[in-house]
Design a protein around this motif. Structure first.
Motif, PDB file in Angstrom:
ATOM      1  N   HIS A  68       0.837  -1.208   0.000  1.00 40.62           N
ATOM      2  CA  HIS A  68       0.000   0.000   0.000  1.00 40.62           C
ATOM      3  C   HIS A  68       0.871   1.258   0.000  1.00 40.62           C
ATOM      4  O   HIS A  68       0.621   2.188  -0.780  1.00 40.62           O
ATOM      5  N   ARG A  71       2.353   1.658  -3.397  1.00 42.36           N
ATOM      6  CA  ARG A  71       1.381   2.126  -4.405  1.00 42.36           C
ATOM      7  C   ARG A  71       1.038   3.599  -4.212  1.00 42.36           C
ATOM      8  O   ARG A  71       0.818   4.326  -5.175  1.00 42.36           O
ATOM      9  N   ALA A  87       4.900  -7.656 -10.414  1.00 41.07           N
ATOM     10  CA  ALA A  87       4.585  -9.083 -10.293  1.00 41.07           C
ATOM     11  C   ALA A  87       5.755  -9.846  -9.702  1.00 41.07           C
ATOM     12  O   ALA A  87       5.588 -10.741  -8.859  1.00 41.07           O
ATOM     13  N   ASP A  90       5.862  -9.307  -6.117  1.00 45.63           N
ATOM     14  CA  ASP A  90       4.828 -10.111  -5.452  1.00 45.63           C
ATOM     15  C   ASP A  90       5.336 -11.513  -5.133  1.00 45.63           C
ATOM     16  O   ASP A  90       5.069 -12.052  -4.058  1.00 45.63           O
ATOM     17  N   THR A  91       6.054 -12.116  -6.074  1.00 49.23           N
ATOM     18  CA  THR A  91       6.574 -13.473  -5.862  1.00 49.23           C
ATOM     19  C   THR A  91       7.508 -13.489  -4.656  1.00 49.23           C
ATOM     20  O   THR A  91       7.435 -14.375  -3.809  1.00 49.23           O
ATOM     21  N   ASP A  94       5.604 -13.155  -1.407  1.00 54.24           N
ATOM     22  CA  ASP A  94       4.922 -14.395  -1.014  1.00 54.24           C
ATOM     23  C   ASP A  94       5.908 -15.389  -0.388  1.00 54.24           C
ATOM     24  O   ASP A  94       5.587 -16.056   0.594  1.00 54.24           O
TER      25      ASP A  94
ATOM     26  N   THR B  64       0.811 -14.361  -7.548  1.00 52.59           N
ATOM     27  CA  THR B  64       1.485 -13.398  -8.422  1.00 52.59           C
ATOM     28  C   THR B  64       0.716 -13.269  -9.738  1.00 52.59           C
ATOM     29  O   THR B  64       0.453 -12.165 -10.226  1.00 52.59           O
ATOM     30  N   ARG B  67      -2.683 -11.405  -9.332  1.00 54.92           N
ATOM     31  CA  ARG B  67      -2.506  -9.946  -9.196  1.00 54.92           C
ATOM     32  C   ARG B  67      -2.136  -9.333 -10.544  1.00 54.92           C
ATOM     33  O   ARG B  67      -2.621  -8.247 -10.894  1.00 54.92           O
ATOM     34  N   HIS B  68      -1.304 -10.037 -11.291  1.00 50.76           N
ATOM     35  CA  HIS B  68      -0.839  -9.485 -12.566  1.00 50.76           C
ATOM     36  C   HIS B  68      -2.002  -9.373 -13.552  1.00 50.76           C
ATOM     37  O   HIS B  68      -2.170  -8.332 -14.210  1.00 50.76           O
ATOM     38  N   ARG B  71      -4.149  -6.502 -12.499  1.00 51.29           N
ATOM     39  CA  ARG B  71      -3.561  -5.182 -12.768  1.00 51.29           C
ATOM     40  C   ARG B  71      -3.606  -4.850 -14.251  1.00 51.29           C
ATOM     41  O   ARG B  71      -3.754  -3.689 -14.634  1.00 51.29           O
ATOM     42  N   TYR B  79      -9.108  -6.349  -8.855  1.00 48.75           N
ATOM     43  CA  TYR B  79      -8.189  -6.013  -7.765  1.00 48.75           C
ATOM     44  C   TYR B  79      -8.822  -4.960  -6.857  1.00 48.75           C
ATOM     45  O   TYR B  79      -8.138  -4.287  -6.100  1.00 48.75           O
ATOM     46  N   LEU B  83      -7.168   2.135  -4.316  1.00 43.62           N
ATOM     47  CA  LEU B  83      -5.919   1.620  -3.745  1.00 43.62           C
ATOM     48  C   LEU B  83      -6.197   0.939  -2.399  1.00 43.62           C
ATOM     49  O   LEU B  83      -5.579  -0.080  -2.068  1.00 43.62           O
ATOM     50  N   ASN B  86      -7.429  -2.430  -3.088  1.00 42.34           N
ATOM     51  CA  ASN B  86      -6.297  -3.285  -3.487  1.00 42.34           C
ATOM     52  C   ASN B  86      -5.660  -3.893  -2.228  1.00 42.34           C
ATOM     53  O   ASN B  86      -5.323  -5.065  -2.167  1.00 42.34           O
TER      54      ASN B  86
END
Lengths: 214, 394
Positions: A68, A71, A87, A90-91, A94, B64, B67-68, B71, B79, B83, B86
């Motif tokens: 957040h 962003r 992306a 993100d991996t 996780d 992943t 989310r991709h 987006r 999503y 924000l 999100n």
């Protein structure tokens, strides 16, 4: 857009990773020390610490908060410079989610706040090292996990590693994750990181751990 | 922007979750059945299935990918719409990781892919139910986890629940998660969801599971144990090309020579088989508090040499303690067969506490150092380093 970060303990790695991200994002932010009781009394029991408020909207869960903040401050590039980089971040986040669980177990055992037999500790440590090796593979010798600058992926992983690396690193593990250790040394030398974690180091040998008998 | 989704099994719920999200995003997409081996061959070993490609950029890991996709298609609302939404979706997605691990542990036993005792299953089921209850709390009686329409959070949670809800739901658990069950029925009733998962349902009673008895599990583990008694595989060192240097003969000659300096020169110029042997420095990584007392450091030295005995038919080494109390250190120079660190040494219980550094005996500086360590014995070394103890491997 000002950010309020509520936390309980100055040594909390989760809270510190959020403060680092806030610092690096360029956001205006305020850190508010509180207790679990005070927090529950004012925000209810569905939320937990660390907790962040932006324009009266509140969030818990460290990975959620890191995303957040990133962003809200896209120019900081903390979430990468493209959707694809986001992306890849993100991996890593996780993987870090899984790493945190194992890192907490072995660190708490090492510090004496969790009682475990040596066999259970060995099993916990194997899971922890397995995730470190996954991250080593994802890092793949690069300076940062994604792109050419620090992102929330780097902050998160380095923050989780701060205590177990300081207390429990051993030469056998170090040999298996050399790039991750170099990454940790690079990120932990960042001024924002040092501001909240202090000076950190990677142990050459692990501390002696006391185990419970079966 | 077209999306390619690579998957292995039609019933693979992770792949189906990705397909549902692609369908709901409004994206153009193509589904490609493949195998893990084919993926490895074409994309390398960094990726796993399910895998997606968009404009030749590939990604693995279901969260992943979800989310991709979301987006890339912001108008889909997958999503969330702001924000903050999100962020709320992110929280559910992270909680779903915990649910996934817990449901996998119980699902594998229910389907017979893993064995567990009744007690182990009970413990795993408690974690699974705890994860479900957490999501029940996050859902809070709403129709969707975030906002007023389906997001990747809903797809992910419902997708994970398909199999365990079908085979493991019981009245006790369903009473604790009524909203999550209603949510599941709502999401699994969605046409895109049904397209890939088929018609799903929630069991009224769990299936009967075959548990392993504790004694039977121990017996089965013991049955597997004899495999450890199989003969050790041949050492890689035995497969090296033959060497012209006889190690035992060298050791006897060198150790008993009255002039080790001259012996070393002769060794280097006419006895050493450079193709067959390599030289290494092993420096001890000191733990805080070590090296302060000679008698304790001697124990470390002797322990290392003793444990290196099985390696003796492949090596000759000198290890020493140098410096003075309270700042003693340990290092040595070793010669062994081959030009890599052999498994026999990696298996040495203390090898991890040493930093190995390969030396080049044809380099004058390295050669002088090797000679110095091998001949120093009582010291001091050529550079004045005091030797507190010196030991060689026989």
């Amino acid at each position: 857009m000002s950010l309020k970060i509520f936390y309980k303990d100055s040594y909390c790695a989760n809270a510190n990773s959020i403060k680092i991200a806030a610092d690096l994002s360029g956001a205006e932010f305020e850190s508010v020390k509180t207790t679990k009781e005070e927090f529950t009394a004012s925000k209810g029991d569905k939320l937990s610490l660390p907790y962040v408020e932006v324009e009266e909207q509140g969030l818990s869960e460290t990975n959620t908060i890191l995303r957040h903040i990133a962003r809200l401050n896209p120019d900081s590039n903390l979430y990468g410079k493209s959707l694809y980089e986001s992306a890849m971040i993100d991996t890593v986040l996780d993987h870090a989610y899984s790493l945190l669980e194992e890192a907490i177990k072995i660190t708490c055992t090492a510090l004496g706040c969790r009682s475990t037999t040596s066999a259970d500790f060995k099993a916990d440590k194997e899971k922890y090292v397995a995730i470190l090796k996954e991250l080593e593979k994802v890092l793949d010798g690069k300076d940062f996990f994604v792109g050419e600058g620090i992102t929330i992926a780097d902050i998160r992983v380095a923050s989780i590693c701060a205590y177990p690396f300081r207390l429990l690193m051993d030469p056998g593990t170090a040999k298996q994750v050399p790039n991750l250790i170099a990454h940790f040394e690079r990120i932990s030398a960042n001024e924002s990181f040092k501001k909240f974690f202090g000076t950190t180091h990677v142990a050459k040998r692990p501390i002696k751990v006391k185990f419970a008998k079966k | 922007m077209s999306l390619k989704i690579f998957y292995e099994n039609t019933h693979g719920f992770n792949a189906n979750i990705v397909k549902v999200a692609a369908a709901l995003s409004g994206a153009e997409y193509e589904i490609v059945k493949t195998t893990s081996d084919e993926l490895k061959e074409t994309k390398g070993d960094k990726f796993t299935l399910p895998y997606i490609e968009v404009e030749e950029q590939g990604l693995s890991e279901v969260n992943t990918i979800l989310r991709h996709i979301a987006r890339l298609h912001p108008d889909s609302g997958l999503y969330g719409k702001t924000l903050f939404e999100n962020a709320l979706v992110d929280t559910v997605m992270d909680r779903a990781i915990t649910l996934f691990k817990a449901s996998h542990a119980v699902g594998a036993v229910a389907y017979g892919h893993a064995k567990a005792t009744a007690a182990e299953f009970k413990a795993n089921k408690e974690k699974y139910v705890a994860a479900l209850k957490h999501l029940e709390e996050l859902l809070g009686g709403k129709d969707f986890f975030v906002g007023d329409a389906i997001t990747i959070a809903d797809i992910k949670v419902a997708g994970i629940c398909v199999l365990p809800f079908r085979v493991l739901m019981d009245p006790g658990t369903s009473k604790q998660i009524p909203n999550l069950l209603a949510h599941f029925e709502r999401i699994s009733g969605n046409e895109s969801f049904k397209k890939f998962f088929g018609t799903t349902h929630v069991a009224k009673r769990p299936i009967k599971i075959q548990f392993v008895k504790e004694e039977k599990k121990v017996k089965e583990e013991k049955k597997q144990a004899p495999k450890k008694a199989e003969p050790k595989p041949k050492s890689k060192l035995e497969t090296l090309p033959p060497t012209t240097m006889d190690l035992n003969e060298f050791k006897y000659w060198f150790i008993n020579h009255t002039d080790r300096d001259a012996a070393f020169e002769e060794f280097y110029t006419s006895r050493l088989d450079k193709e067959g042997w390599s030289f290494w420095e092993l420096s001890y990584i000191k733990y805080p508090g070590e090296g302060e007392q000679l008698w304790k450091t001697n124990n470390l030295l002797n322990g290392f040499i003793q444990r290196a005995e099985p390696f003796g038919k492949w090596s000759y080494g000198v290890q020493m303690i140098y410096g003075e109390e309270p700042n003693l250190d340990m290092k040595g120079v070793w010669m062994w067969r081959g030009h890599e660190i052999p498994q026999e040494l990696k298996d040495h219980a203390q090898f991890d506490y040493y930093t190995p550094k390969k030396l080049d005996i044809d380099n004058a500086e390295d050669r002088a150092y090797i000679k110095d360590v091998w001949t120093a014995k009582d010291g001091p070394m050529k550079d004045g380093t005091i030797i507190a103890n010196w030991s060689y491997q026989k």
